[in-house]
Design a protein around this motif. Structure first.
Motif: not given
Length: 469
Positions: A103-123
């Motif tokens: 999950q990812a979201e902008v918390v400032a200055p303009f809060p809103q969600p972002l669509v993301v995907s983990s890259l392979g074998y990330g932590i």
């Protein structure tokens, strides 16, 4: 079922030796059989049913997962149903990884969600996530050149757009950020990496994919960001205020485990020890059903072999279909295959792979000694009516095939129109509805010409210069 083919091949194959001339190394009998195979592929082949079966009955099949195990069992069963003479597996060892939520979201200055995907074998992020300021870079090179104090403690955002062309040539420059971006960010003390998805679409899907993880001492979370959300961050940053993003990621690296290359053969009648390899990769990423990448390729090469198996005689040498495991995480199956068969490489007369979706084939490339160009020219006589043009002699045959080419094995490349391939590549949108049955049959028609003529020719194709030469 094959009465026209039976009547044609019965006399022609028997008289091939009489037809050979120096100007035409492929006998007219072979050309005629290949022409019939080509037309049969266009009229009555059914590769679509194969990719439909794979995507419906197996679905996502990332290496080392339960889906991967189901795919291996499916492939063996399907090859036997299609009439292969020999079907077997070869075990490979693969790194394993569990994708959790991202999950990812902008918390400032303009809060809103972002669509993301983990890259392979990330932590994973620390428990509860992490929040940091975004620092933007136009490409990987800019990140590599940036002073560490500009990056330390921040989320590095690589905002490289991929160029859309039918050859897919825009992928190479763009994918560098995915491959090496996390390592570069980690070495400069970044808190995480955000990457504009390596794709050409404007859909709100993020494109996952593998990144370099070996030798990274202190990895950081790394996520791909959908194109519209990358645009959003870009627009926010232009307003001159710090942009804070919160990331919350779960994932887990597991111990290495087994997977398999699945191999099926149509055994040669005269030179069974000599082999042409046609391949695809069986694994896929886990967010779509892998219809384009690489279910379509699996279907194309399996249907090609099926058509050749229905000839009244087997071809002169063996046609070997290899469904490589773990391609998506670094050509693992192909590399281990070559290492296990080093003493047999001289008997592999050529290699080729279908791994670029399901668009129409429009170009025929080779990697042959110049003395063998006349063979490719004869193949072109049958490929041209399919709308295919002659390309160059720089083919690597496909990603997995490149490992063989590096050892001197000749290659053929049948280039598909990839104009929209990277719209779907590595996304949840890589699904069966993107596959056109008619275009898939055109692929098989081209593959069956190339594969039959290579397995039936009397001479060989020699060797090509290796990377060490």
């Amino acid at each position: 079922m094959l009465k026209p083919l039976l009547s044609l091949t019965g006399g022609l194959i028997a008289t091939m030796a009489l037809s050979i001339t120096q100007a035409n190394p492929l006998p007219q009998g072979s050309i005629s059989v290949a022409e019939v195979l080509r037309d049969r592929a266009l009229e009555s082949s059914d590769p679509y049913s194969i990719v439909e079966s794979l995507t419906v009955e197996v679905g996502p099949r990332r290496a080392g997962t339960e889906g991967d195990r189901r795919a291996v069992a499916w492939a063996q069963k399907k090859m036997k149903e299609l009439g292969f003479d020999r079907v077997y597996t070869e075990q490979i060892d693969v790194p394993r990884w569990v994708r959790g939520h991202a999950q990812a979201e902008v918390v400032a200055p303009f809060p809103q969600p972002l669509v993301v995907s983990s890259l392979g074998y990330g932590i994973a992020t620390p428990e509860g996530g992490l929040t940091a300021e975004i620092v933007e870079f136009p490409n990987l090179e800019a990140l590599l050149k940036a002073p560490a104090d500009k990056v330390k403690g921040k989320i590095a955002f690589i905002n490289k757009r991929m160029e859309k062309v039918r050859t897919g040539e825009g992928y190479g420059p763009a994918v560098q950020g995915r491959s090496k971006g996390m390592q570069a960010a980690a070495e400069k003390g970044a808190a995480a990496l955000l990457l504009r998805s390596v794709g050409t679409d404007s859909d709100r899907f993020a494109h996952t994919g593998m990144m370099s993880i070996d030798g990274v001492e202190t990895p950081v979370p790394a996520l791909a960001l959908s194109a519209p959300d990358a645009n959003l961050l870009e627009a926010m940053l232009k307003r001159g205020k710090p942009v804070l993003v919160k990331l919350n990621v779960e994932s887990e690296r597991l111990n290495d485990g087994p997977s398999f290359n699945v191999v099926g053969e149509i055994t040669g009648r005269e030179k069974p020890e000599e082999v042409m390899i046609i391949g695809a990769h069986l694994d896929s990423w886990d967010e779509g059903t892998g219809a384009l990448d690489d279910g379509a390729g699996v279907a194309i090469v399996m249907e090609t072999a099926r058509l050749i198996s229905e000839l009244p005689e087997r071809p002169r040498r063996t046609l070997r279909v290899v469904l490589f495991g773990a391609e998506e995480i670094g050509l693992v199956g192909a590399k281990q295959y070559v290492e296990s068969h080093l003493d047999e490489l001289d008997n592999i007369v050529a290699v080729s792979e279908s791994d670029f979706g399901a668009g129409k084939v429009w170009r025929f490339d080779t990697r042959l000694p110049e003395s063998k160009f006349d063979i490719a020219d004869q193949m072109m006589q049958l490929l041209a009516p399919l709308g295919i043009e002659r390309g160059n002699n720089k083919s690597y045959g496909g990603p997995d095939s490149s490992v063989f080419v590096a050892r001197g094995v000749p290659a053929f490349g049948l280039y598909q129109n990839g104009m929209d391939y990277f719209d779907y590549h590595h996304t949840p949108n890589d699904t069966l509805d993107k596959v056109d049955p008619e275009k898939l049959r055109q692929n098989v028609a081209a593959w069956v010409v190339m594969s039959f003529l290579t397995t039936e020719m009397e001479g060989d194709l020699g060797r090509v210069p290796t990377s060490a030469e």
